[in-house]
Scaffold this motif. Structure first.
Motif, mmCIF file in Angstrom:
data_model
loop_
_atom_site.group_PDB
_atom_site.id
_atom_site.type_symbol
_atom_site.label_atom_id
_atom_site.label_comp_id
_atom_site.label_asym_id
_atom_site.label_seq_id
_atom_site.Cartn_x
_atom_site.Cartn_y
_atom_site.Cartn_z
ATOM 1 N N VAL A 76 40.455 -3.069 18.797
ATOM 2 C CA VAL A 76 40.993 -1.981 19.602
ATOM 3 C C VAL A 76 40.098 -0.778 19.323
ATOM 4 O O VAL A 76 40.136 -0.212 18.227
ATOM 5 C CB VAL A 76 42.449 -1.660 19.214
ATOM 6 N N PHE A 77 39.287 -0.408 20.278
ATOM 7 C CA PHE A 77 38.307 0.653 20.035
ATOM 8 C C PHE A 77 38.993 2.007 19.940
ATOM 9 O O PHE A 77 39.901 2.337 20.710
ATOM 10 C CB PHE A 77 37.246 0.653 21.133
ATOM 11 N N SER A 78 38.554 2.806 18.968
ATOM 12 C CA SER A 78 39.166 4.101 18.682
ATOM 13 C C SER A 78 38.734 5.141 19.717
ATOM 14 O O SER A 78 37.790 4.942 20.487
ATOM 15 C CB SER A 78 38.742 4.577 17.289
ATOM 16 N N ASP A 121 48.886 -3.906 15.850
ATOM 17 C CA ASP A 121 49.028 -2.996 14.718
ATOM 18 C C ASP A 121 49.644 -1.681 15.172
ATOM 19 O O ASP A 121 49.133 -1.032 16.082
ATOM 20 C CB ASP A 121 47.672 -2.718 14.068
ATOM 21 N N LYS A 122 50.718 -1.257 14.515
ATOM 22 C CA LYS A 122 51.379 -0.009 14.878
ATOM 23 C C LYS A 122 50.495 1.203 14.606
ATOM 24 O O LYS A 122 50.713 2.275 15.178
ATOM 25 C CB LYS A 122 52.701 0.114 14.118
ATOM 26 N N SER A 123 49.504 1.036 13.742
ATOM 27 C CA SER A 123 48.620 2.160 13.420
ATOM 28 C C SER A 123 47.553 2.380 14.491
ATOM 29 O O SER A 123 46.815 3.360 14.434
ATOM 30 C CB SER A 123 47.932 1.912 12.071
ATOM 31 N N GLU A 153 43.039 -6.892 15.708
ATOM 32 C CA GLU A 153 43.932 -5.747 15.886
ATOM 33 C C GLU A 153 44.790 -5.881 17.146
ATOM 34 O O GLU A 153 45.797 -5.188 17.291
ATOM 35 C CB GLU A 153 43.101 -4.462 15.958
ATOM 36 N N ALA A 154 44.359 -6.758 18.044
ATOM 37 C CA ALA A 154 45.072 -6.951 19.310
ATOM 38 C C ALA A 154 44.777 -8.347 19.836
ATOM 39 O O ALA A 154 43.941 -9.065 19.295
ATOM 40 C CB ALA A 154 44.654 -5.893 20.338
#
Length: 394
Positions: free
Chosen positions: A188-190, A220-222, A330-331
Motif C-alpha cells: 500500500v503506497f504511502s 493493516d489498520k495503520s 499490507e493489502a
C-alpha cells in the motif's frame, strides 16, 4: 497444523464455511483438472485472484429479486448505481468523484488495454514496474507499443525505483501503468511515495493509468489506501483510475468496472477510442455492484479481518524457512513468495508437480524464481495447502 483461530474477529459472516466449486464453471478450480487426474489426487488451486467465499447476502438478494422480474432487455446504468459508487469512494477513501468522470466498463483488464490503446501513438513507449499483474506486461505488444518494465526495489518493503524509471524514460514514453495496492506484493503506497510518483508523472508530461481494484482490501489498520488522483489537481488531470467491486465482493464473473477520468479531454479521448470496441456492462453486474456498494460495508470489514488472520497464519508459516522469503502483504489476499533459494526458475510449476498446490508463476509477473499464493480462502484450505508445501519446502 490445525485450523484454529486465536485472534478475535467477532464474525457476523461465516468465511470458514466451505463452498464446493470443483464441479462448477470455475476457471480457478477447473484449470488443473487434467493435472489432478494425472497425479491421482486433487489439486489445491491457490493461483488466480478469485476468492472461495460466497458473495455478500445483500448481493445475492438483489440478484434474486432482479432475476425474479424475468425481463433482461438492454440495460442502462441507474442513478442509484452511480450514487452508490460515488458514496462508497467518498466514505471509504475520502475521494469525491464527480459522476461525469465515470466511464463504465465490462472489465478491468479490458480497461487496461483500452487505456494503452488510447494514449500514445503506435510505437510509443508504455512504462510499468515489475513484478506486476501479467496483463500490464502484455498491453504494450497488443496495442503496438514498446514496453518499459522497470524492476522495483526489494528491501524490507517493495518500492518504486524512481531513479531507474527516470533513467529508462524515452522521448516517446507516453504512459505509466501503476498498480496500487500492488499486485502481487501487497504494498500500500504511502502518501509520500504517491507524491513522488506524481512529481515524476507531471515532470515528464506522462499520462498515468492507476489500477486500484484492490483498494478496499487493506489489511493493516495503520495503513490506508490513497487514490492517486485525489492527491492534487495536477495529477488528477493526468490520471485514469480503474476501479471495480469484483475483488472486494467476489463478483468478477458479473463483469462491472469503471474508469474514473477527471480531465475532460482525456475522458473524451478514451470514450472515443472504445466506441464500437467495448461492450456494455452486464445488466446483472450493475445490480450486484450497486447492492455491494450500498449494503456491503459490514461484510467487507469482516472479510478484511478474516484475510488479515489468514495473512498472519501465512507469515508464521514462512518464518524460519530458508527456502521461502515473504515480505508482509499490507493489502490484497495475495502473497508474493520469494522462492529463489530453491534454485527453481519456475517454482510454481515445480510445486504443482511435487505437492499438488497450484500457485501463479512469478515469471508471468516479470520475476522468475517467485510465485504468488492466493490466501482468499478458508483457513482449513490454507492449512491444507501449507501442509502439502511443507513436504518439500523445509
Amino acid at each position: 497444523m490445525t485450523a484454529k483461530r486465536t485472534e478475535p474477529c467477532e464474525p457476523l459472516f461465516n468465511f470458514d464455511q466451505p463452498v464446493a466449486r470443483e464441479n462448477t464453471d470455475s476457471d480457478k478450480w477447473r484449470r488443473y483438472q487434467q493435472e489432478a487426474e494425472r497425479q491421482g489426487r486433487d489439486i489445491i488451486p491457490m493461483w488466480v485472484a478469485d476468492m472461495d467465499f460466497v458473495s455478500p447476502p445483500a448481493v445475492l438478494d438483489a440478484l434474486k429479486e432482479r432475476v425474479e422480474h424475468g425481463v433482461f432487455g438492454y440495460g442502462k446504468v441507474s442513478a442509484g448505481m452511480t450514487d452508490a459508487f460515488c458514496h462508497w469512494y467518498a466514505t471509504q477513501h475520502n475521494w469525491q468523484i464527480d459522476p461525469k468522470w465515470i466511464v463504465w466498463l465490462p472489465g478491468l483488464v479490458g480497461g487496461l488495454h483500452a487505456v494503452a490503446r488510447t494514449f500514445g501513438e503506435a510505437g510509443s513507449a508504455v512504462m510499468t514496474h515489475i513484478p506486476v499483474y501479467p496483463p500490464f506486461l502484455k498491453v504494450a505488444e497488443r496495442t503496438h507499443k514498446q514496453l518499459q518494465a522497470v524492476p522495483m526495489r526489494e528491501g524490507p518493503r517493495w518500492s518504486l525505483d524512481l531513479e531507474a524509471m527516470q533513467a529508462q524514460l524515452k522521448s516517446n514514453t507516453r504512459l505509466f501503468m501503476f498498480c496500487n495496492p500492488h499486485n502481487p506484493t501487497g504494498r500500500v503506497f504511502s502518501r509520500e511515495e504517491l507524491q513522488q510518483l506524481s512529481n515524476f508523472i507531471v515532470k515528464n508530461d506522462l499520462v498515468v493509468c492507476s489500477d486500484e481494484i484492490h483498494c478496499d482490501l487493506v489489511l493493516d489498520k495503520s495503513r490506508r489506501h490513497i487514490p492517486l488522483a485525489s492527491l492534487n489537481p495536477e495529477i488528477a488531470a493526468r490520471t485514469i483510475t480503474l476501479l471495480a467491486p469484483s475483488k472486494t465482493f467476489n463478483i468478477a464473473g458479473l463483469a462491472c468496472s469503471a474508469a474514473v477520468i477527471p480531465d475532460h479531454k482525456l475522458r473524451l479521448d478514451f470514450k472515443h477510442s472504445i466506441q464500437g470496441f467495448m461492450p456494455d456492462v452486464n445488466l446483472l453486474g450493475f445490480v450486484a455492484a450497486e447492492a455491494a456498494y450500498r449494503n456491503g460495508a459490514v461484510w467487507r470489514e469482516q472479510l478484511v479481518c478474516y484475510l488479515a488472520q489468514n495473512r498472519n497464519r501465512l507469515m508464521r508459516w514462512a518464518e524460519g524457512k530458508q527456502q521461502v522469503d515473504l515480505k508482509f502483504p499490507e493489502a490484497t489476499y495475495l502473497a508474493w513468495l520469494d522462492l529463489r533459494a530453491t534454485g527453481q526458475e519456475k517454482p510454481a510449476q515445480w510445486l504443482l508437480k511435487e505437492t499438488g498446490v497450484a500457485l501463479s508463476e512469478g515469471a508471468d509477473f516479470g520475476l522468475p524464481g517467485f510465485a504468488r499464493l492466493n490466501f482468499g480462502c478458508s483457513l482449513a484450505q490454507l492449512d491444507r495447502a501449507l501442509e502439502r508445501l511443507d513436504q518439500i519446502l523445509n
